[in-house]
Design an enzyme around this catalytic site. Structure first.
Site, PDB file in Angstrom:
ATOM      1  CB  CYS B  70      -0.880   0.037   1.231  1.00  0.00           C
ATOM      2  SG  CYS B  70      -1.848  -1.440   1.520  1.00  0.00           S
ATOM      3  CB  CYS B  73       0.405   3.516  -4.555  1.00  0.00           C
ATOM      4  SG  CYS B  73       0.675   2.421  -5.944  1.00  0.00           S
ATOM      5  CB  CYS B 169     -32.784   1.033  12.566  1.00  0.00           C
ATOM      6  SG  CYS B 169     -32.369  -0.213  11.349  1.00  0.00           S
ATOM      7  CB  CYS B 172     -34.051   1.052  19.208  1.00  0.00           C
ATOM      8  SG  CYS B 172     -34.860  -0.419  19.847  1.00  0.00           S
ATOM      9  CG  HIS B 173     -30.666   2.830  17.322  1.00  0.00           C
ATOM     10  ND1 HIS B 173     -29.866   2.653  18.422  1.00  0.00           N
ATOM     11  CD2 HIS B 173     -30.829   1.600  16.773  1.00  0.00           C
ATOM     12  CE1 HIS B 173     -29.544   1.361  18.511  1.00  0.00           C
ATOM     13  NE2 HIS B 173     -30.114   0.705  17.528  1.00  0.00           N
ATOM     14  NE  ARG B 210     -23.585  -3.101  18.214  1.00  0.00           N
ATOM     15  CZ  ARG B 210     -24.822  -3.545  18.319  1.00  0.00           C
ATOM     16  NH1 ARG B 210     -25.333  -4.336  17.385  1.00  0.00           N
ATOM     17  NH2 ARG B 210     -25.572  -3.221  19.353  1.00  0.00           N
ATOM     18  CB  CYS B 214     -29.076  -4.244  15.192  1.00  0.00           C
ATOM     19  SG  CYS B 214     -28.955  -3.158  16.632  1.00  0.00           S
TER      20      CYS B 214
END
Lengths: 106, 253
Positions: B70, B73, B169, B172-173, B210, B214
């Site tokens: 890596c 370059c 989602c 809850c969030h 993650r 959920c």
């Protein structure tokens, strides 16, 4: 690959209480878990940790299955004289990791 | 019974709260205990340290048929990768790519090496090392004509009820953050520190891991790693957290 990270102050006053923090890269496999096909994953943990200060043991810990992966062990000792702190972790399957750190009294 | 009814009434009363105002957004860091915060704050006790060291090794190691590292370059990552993670997922060609996919694209096209598997130690280490160079920088995802269709698709997925528990989602969030779910605080779901070292996993993991967690929790079938839906959701979440500071590598409980 036995890798560790240790934090020791480079210098201290005589009689000063210094904090030492150590981190060892280890999976700490408990020996109680099973794979999705039901096979038991063999135990693979660090079992002992010892710190010596100019050859005198100042801290020792026994580790068991309930200790998390990559165990963080932090403890204190009294800076008595300039010298070398040596750290040694030993465990299952011949695991050994060592580290040395210099401490200077100013 | 009475307690359950009260809870249900309270729960229903505060649904439909909608998107969190920009000024009220808080990183998952602020919902953690004192010890976990201390673990993240101190570079010498953050267990992601080992992933960063591995990532640095991979960055400098020649690999693939091209025999290039890596670094050959991109040079010093501290310079060349600064701010990069704050801009991902980014539109490459006609679709959004997350940072992991971008790294793998570089491996396949430029290094002519095999792509790293999702959640492999190597991919997490290299991603964490690249993202670490942007720590402290604000997330810089812009909604423009190119990104908007994908952000909207991600938002639609975020607000869609899914799984046997029939939960979105956002329920809850957005609507119930700061409250407890089985004794655990519900954070606002801002992806400010990925890849993270999660204590529950005892290991590093990506944002996709993650998100799959959920989805499984809501008893939904999770999208596959690298699927367009996942990347759109990641893009929406990063846009939603725009301006917040990156913490990579974060520690989460």
């Amino acid at each position: 690959m036995a890798r560790v990270a240790v934090t020791v102050p480079a210098s201290a006053k005589r009689g000063e209480v210094i904090e030492i923090k150590t981190l060892a890269a280890h999976v700490m496999e408990t020996g109680f878990r099973r794979t999705q096909t039901g096979e038991l994953l063999p135990r693979d943990i660090i079992t002992d940790f010892v710190c010596t200060y100019n050859g005198v043991e100042v801290f020792r810990a026994e580790l068991h299955q309930a200790v998390a992966a990559n165990p963080l062990i932090a403890f204190t000792t009294v800076a008595t004289e300039s010298g070398t702190l040596e750290f040694k972790w030993t465990g299952d399957n011949g695991y050994v990791a060592t580290h040395k750190a210099e401490l200077k009294i100013v | 019974m009475r307690a359950a009814a009260l809870f249900l009434a309270a729960f229903c009363a505060c649904t439909q709260a909608g998107e969190i105002p920009l000024a009220e957004r808080r990183s998952g860091y602020e919902f953690m205990g004192r010890e976990t915060r201390a673990m993240q704050d101190d570079d010498t006790t953050n267990p992601a340290l080992f992933a960063l060291l591995d990532g640095e090794t991979l960055w400098n190691r020649a690999d693939g048929a091209a025999g290039r590292a890596c670094a050959a370059c991109h040079g010093d990552a501290a310079q060349s990768m600064k701010g990069v993670a704050a801009r991902y997922p980014a539109i490459v060609g006609a679709k959004p790519l997350n940072l992991e996919q971008r790294i793998n694209a570089c491996r396949v096209e430029k290094q002519r090496a095999a792509a790293f598997a999702y959640e492999s130690k190597e991919l997490l280490a290299l991603t964490a090392y690249v993202a670490r160079q942007s720590r402290g920088l604000p997330i810089a995802i812009e909604a423009n004509d190119t990104t908007r269709p994908f952000i909207d698709a991600g938002r639609a997925l975020y607000e869609r009820r899914q799984g046997q528990l029939n939960l979105a989602c956002s329920q809850c969030h957005d609507d119930n953050w700061g409250r407890s779910l089985a004794g655990t605080p519900i954070p606002q779901a801002h992806p400010t520190g990925y890849p993270i070292y999660r204590l529950e996993w005892q290991a590093m993991g990506s944002l996709e891991r993650r998100l799959r967690n959920c989805m499984i929790g809501a008893r939904a079938e999770p999208y596959a790693y690298g699927s367009p839906e996942m990347v759109e959701l990641e893009l929406y979440l990063m846009w939603r957290a725009r301006g917040m500071k990156l913490e990579t590598p974060a520690v989460r409980p």
